[in-house]
Motif scaffolding. Structure first.
Motif, PDB file in Angstrom:
ATOM      1  N   LEU A  57       0.763  -1.192   0.053  1.00 50.50           N
ATOM      2  CA  LEU A  57       0.105   0.020   0.020  1.00 50.50           C
ATOM      3  C   LEU A  57       0.858   1.293  -0.083  1.00 50.50           C
ATOM      4  O   LEU A  57       0.835   2.281  -0.892  1.00 50.50           O
ATOM      5  CB  LEU A  57      -0.851  -0.006   1.249  1.00 50.50           C
ATOM      6  N   LYS A  58       1.858   1.218   0.896  1.00 54.31           N
ATOM      7  CA  LYS A  58       2.922   2.305   0.902  1.00 54.31           C
ATOM      8  C   LYS A  58       3.420   2.578  -0.243  1.00 54.31           C
ATOM      9  O   LYS A  58       3.581   3.987  -0.638  1.00 54.31           O
ATOM     10  CB  LYS A  58       3.694   2.242   2.072  1.00 54.31           C
ATOM     11  N   LYS A  59       3.897   1.726  -1.045  1.00 53.73           N
ATOM     12  CA  LYS A  59       4.580   1.855  -2.340  1.00 53.73           C
ATOM     13  C   LYS A  59       3.788   2.480  -3.310  1.00 53.73           C
ATOM     14  O   LYS A  59       3.975   3.221  -4.073  1.00 53.73           O
ATOM     15  CB  LYS A  59       5.395   0.553  -2.787  1.00 53.73           C
ATOM     16  N   ALA A  60       2.470   1.731  -3.596  1.00 58.04           N
ATOM     17  CA  ALA A  60       1.478   2.378  -4.097  1.00 58.04           C
ATOM     18  C   ALA A  60       1.128   3.696  -4.177  1.00 58.04           C
ATOM     19  O   ALA A  60       0.828   4.661  -5.164  1.00 58.04           O
ATOM     20  CB  ALA A  60       0.332   1.417  -4.282  1.00 58.04           C
ATOM     21  N   LEU A  61       0.970   4.050  -3.021  1.00 52.93           N
ATOM     22  CA  LEU A  61       0.503   5.332  -2.671  1.00 52.93           C
ATOM     23  C   LEU A  61       1.695   6.491  -2.962  1.00 52.93           C
ATOM     24  O   LEU A  61       1.495   7.638  -3.334  1.00 52.93           O
ATOM     25  CB  LEU A  61       0.256   5.630  -1.165  1.00 52.93           C
ATOM     26  N   ASP A  62       3.013   5.846  -2.740  1.00 47.85           N
ATOM     27  CA  ASP A  62       4.108   6.907  -2.922  1.00 47.85           C
ATOM     28  C   ASP A  62       3.916   7.101  -4.569  1.00 47.85           C
ATOM     29  O   ASP A  62       4.307   8.108  -5.014  1.00 47.85           O
ATOM     30  CB  ASP A  62       5.590   6.041  -2.621  1.00 47.85           C
ATOM     31  N   ARG A  63       3.960   6.196  -5.170  1.00 50.56           N
ATOM     32  CA  ARG A  63       3.932   6.304  -6.957  1.00 50.56           C
ATOM     33  C   ARG A  63       2.591   7.093  -7.111  1.00 50.56           C
ATOM     34  O   ARG A  63       2.680   8.008  -8.320  1.00 50.56           O
ATOM     35  CB  ARG A  63       3.855   4.856  -7.548  1.00 50.56           C
ATOM     36  N   ALA A  64       1.432   7.227  -6.527  1.00 53.07           N
ATOM     37  CA  ALA A  64       0.132   7.712  -6.803  1.00 53.07           C
ATOM     38  C   ALA A  64       0.215   9.503  -6.428  1.00 53.07           C
ATOM     39  O   ALA A  64      -0.323  10.234  -6.744  1.00 53.07           O
ATOM     40  CB  ALA A  64      -0.894   7.165  -6.135  1.00 53.07           C
ATOM     41  N   GLY A  65       1.271   9.708  -5.458  1.00 55.10           N
ATOM     42  CA  GLY A  65       1.400  11.001  -5.172  1.00 55.10           C
ATOM     43  C   GLY A  65       0.958  11.566  -3.939  1.00 55.10           C
ATOM     44  O   GLY A  65       0.596  12.616  -3.572  1.00 55.10           O
ATOM     45  N   LEU A  66       1.258  10.577  -2.841  1.00 55.09           N
ATOM     46  CA  LEU A  66       0.767  10.749  -1.646  1.00 55.09           C
ATOM     47  C   LEU A  66       1.401  12.081  -0.861  1.00 55.09           C
ATOM     48  O   LEU A  66       0.960  12.805  -0.096  1.00 55.09           O
ATOM     49  CB  LEU A  66       1.026   9.478  -0.577  1.00 55.09           C
ATOM     50  N   ALA A  67       2.702  12.056  -1.075  1.00 60.21           N
ATOM     51  CA  ALA A  67       3.622  13.210  -0.560  1.00 60.21           C
ATOM     52  C   ALA A  67       3.099  14.614  -0.941  1.00 60.21           C
ATOM     53  O   ALA A  67       2.864  15.331   0.024  1.00 60.21           O
ATOM     54  CB  ALA A  67       4.965  13.265  -0.965  1.00 60.21           C
ATOM     55  N   LYS A  68       2.534  14.848  -2.022  1.00 60.15           N
ATOM     56  CA  LYS A  68       2.000  16.029  -2.698  1.00 60.15           C
ATOM     57  C   LYS A  68       0.472  16.344  -1.896  1.00 60.15           C
ATOM     58  O   LYS A  68       0.364  17.384  -1.379  1.00 60.15           O
ATOM     59  CB  LYS A  68       1.888  15.937  -3.997  1.00 60.15           C
ATOM     60  N   LEU A  69      -0.062  15.050  -1.936  1.00 58.62           N
ATOM     61  CA  LEU A  69      -1.476  15.202  -1.012  1.00 58.62           C
ATOM     62  C   LEU A  69      -1.109  15.807   0.498  1.00 58.62           C
ATOM     63  O   LEU A  69      -1.804  16.561   0.830  1.00 58.62           O
ATOM     64  CB  LEU A  69      -2.172  13.872  -0.809  1.00 58.62           C
ATOM     65  N   GLN A  70      -0.265  15.162   1.024  1.00 57.95           N
ATOM     66  CA  GLN A  70       0.206  15.340   2.503  1.00 57.95           C
ATOM     67  C   GLN A  70       0.602  16.992   2.423  1.00 57.95           C
ATOM     68  O   GLN A  70       0.102  17.435   3.370  1.00 57.95           O
ATOM     69  CB  GLN A  70       1.214  14.449   2.871  1.00 57.95           C
TER      70      GLN A  70
END
Length: 522
Positions: free
Chosen positions: A495-508
């Motif tokens: 999940l973490k790897k998929a979210l990193d690829r999806a742009g979680l950092a920008k969301l945060q």
């Protein structure tokens, strides 16, 4: 227990959807569904509105009576358009974006309301509501609720509520608990014992019923995850997401003092990973139905009423008891009880945003905003409210005093989508003692602590692409994790790897920026 006709229960009922092509085809092929007339003269004005679900049984005579009174009182009529739950969200959004001229619709954050507000498709009601022209409406909704349902100072819909606060919890088979020697379940340990005892002594009954729309509620939900013991003991966690199905961040409890919201991914907050491990154990031990990821909530509801499920989802809307008549037909002597995930019970004072699950919004391209508000005012009069919500007196229902009713037909109207007023709602005569207690509790705003981020509604537009990608990743990798279907460590890593690829950092980062700005404006 989840019910497809009710409020956020609609969220839990919705599954699948009509394709865009099929929808456009339906619109162009002379569908029998009514369309907005547009440009109609005032004398012949008919307001159109989008409502979820099937056309109620017995609807025509009720609509005829409603329109007779509306014409006499206000000089216009209504022509609602019912859209099946399975496609309501998609069809409503398409109708807004296509510029159709209907007048009102059910909307919510769990539907498309945030997007519609950002695009200017729905009307800010602030000036209309404060005009003094709608006294019945303003008299039936607590001013505090109105204020807490503003987004960045704007009121994008009329909150539809039948209690002050919304709190999801458990509806359990109390008759099973009694047989197992458990008269009153008040803590998580007791509930867990109930599930394991059911599993051991009632082989044909699923201890915990979960549908395909429930996974996100299980661990990190505001203020209590459904199966999160830590949050049961600490019901004061602030959670925010950009849209209803988007990623949940946990916000800093001391944000008002420090000015920093410091949003963190939910798994970094206390108790979250422990809850995942506990749910994984429940899944492996056979407490949770194995088809949770694919089981439609309507099917789960049928299984619950058939007596094959011991615990279902419930909301403080006074509607859990509506399952009892059908349940007792199938299981004579069955009884229900509501169990609230709160250490300290009624004195817990959990966080509450007081954000409504459902709003009536006005289409910016509708025929008359004033008439649409007049309709909201008209259904705020008890006689009119009762007619629309319960049907024809003596035929569909009988009054029991001023605040209860006996249902005598199958007429069921989605009142939450047009005419829910906490001060006017009647209770069914068979509401259980347990549900009555918690429904009373949910009517008193003083039983709750206002969430420090109560009116914070993030704007998804700056991170629209990333939010869509993250939401897709959640569906693929988080849902199996939430119901316990995959190993916790491996599932969380994926999940973490998929979210990193999806742009979680920008969301945060965007969440921190907007939440900090909200705190600064408090």
């Amino acid at each position: 227990m989840s019910n497809p006709m009710m409020s956020r229960r609609g969220l839990l009922a919705a599954g699948g959807g009509l394709s865009v092509a099929a929808f456009l085809s339906a619109c162009s092929s002379g569908s029998s569904q009514p369309q907005a007339s547009g440009g109609a003269s005032s004398a012949a004005l008919t307001l159109s509105m989008l409502l979820p679900g099937d056309v109620p049984v017995g609807w025509d005579p009720v609509l005829a009576e409603v329109n007779k009174k509306l014409q006499a009182d206000l000089g216009f009529t209504i022509k609602p358009q019912f859209i099946p739950w399975t496609s309501y969200g998609q069809q409503a959004l398409l109708k807004f974006t296509a510029g159709e001229k209907f007048d009102t619709a059910l909307q919510a954050r769990w539907l498309n309301m945030t997007q519609l507000a950002a695009s200017g498709s729905i009307v800010d009601l602030s000036s209309l509501l404060s005009s003094g022209k709608y006294p019945n409406l303003t008299a039936t909704i607590d001013p505090k609720i109105i204020e807490l349902n503003r987004w960045s100072g704007k009121l994008y819909g009329v909150p539809q509520i039948n209690s002050v606060a919304r709190f999801h919890h458990f509806s359990i088979r109390q008759d099973l608990a009694e047989k197992l020697g458990m008269s009153d379940i008040t803590d998580f340990a007791g509930l867990e014992k109930f599930w394991y005892d059911v599993k051991q002594k009632n082989k044909d009954i699923i201890p915990i019923g979960v549908s395909s729309r429930m996974p996100k509620l299980m661990v990190a939900w505001n203020p209590v995850g459904w199966l999160n013991p830590y949050m049961w003991d600490n019901p004061n966690v602030s959670i925010a997401s950009f849209t209803g199905d988007s990623f949940n961040f946990v916000l800093a409890a001391d944000g008002k003092t420090t000015g920093s919201s410091n949003p963190i991914p939910w798994w970094e907050a206390p108790g979250m990973v422990d809850a995942l491990r506990l749910i994984r154990k429940y899944y492996q031990d056979g407490l949770i139905n194995k088809n949770a990821l694919t089981l439609d909530s309507k099917a789960l509801d049928s299984q619950f009423k058939a007596g094959r499920v011991a615990t279902g989802w419930a909301m403080t809307d006074g509607l859990s008891s509506t399952a009892l008549p059908e349940l007792t037909k199938n299981v004579p002597g069955a009884m229900l009880a509501n169990v609230m995930p709160l250490k300290g019970g009624e004195s817990a004072k959990p966080y509450q945003t007081f954000q409504s699950d459902n709003f009536v919004v006005l289409n910016a391209k509708g025929q008359s905003n004033e008439k649409a508000m007049q309709l909201q005012d008209w259904v705020s009069i008890k006689e009119n409210h009762d007619l629309l919500n319960y049907g024809l007196p003596g035929k569909d229902w009988n009054a029991i005093g001023d605040d209860k009713y006996e249902k005598v037909s199958t007429y069921t109207f989605p009142g939450f989508a047009l005419a829910w007023r906490a001060k006017l709602e009647r209770r069914i005569k068979d509401m259980t003692e347990s549900e009555t207690k918690w429904f009373d509790w949910a009517q008193n705003i003083d039983n709750f602590t206002v969430d420090p981020y109560a009116s914070f509604v993030p704007d998804p537009e700056p991170v629209k692409r990333e939010n869509t990608q993250v939401t897709a990743a959640l569906t693929q990798f988080a849902n199996p994790l939430f119901i316990g279907a995959v190993d916790v460590d491996q599932g969380l890593d994926k999940l973490k790897k998929a979210l990193d690829r999806a742009g979680l950092a920008k969301l945060q980062a965007e969440m921190a920026k907007q939440a900090d700005a909200y705190l600064k404006g408090q």
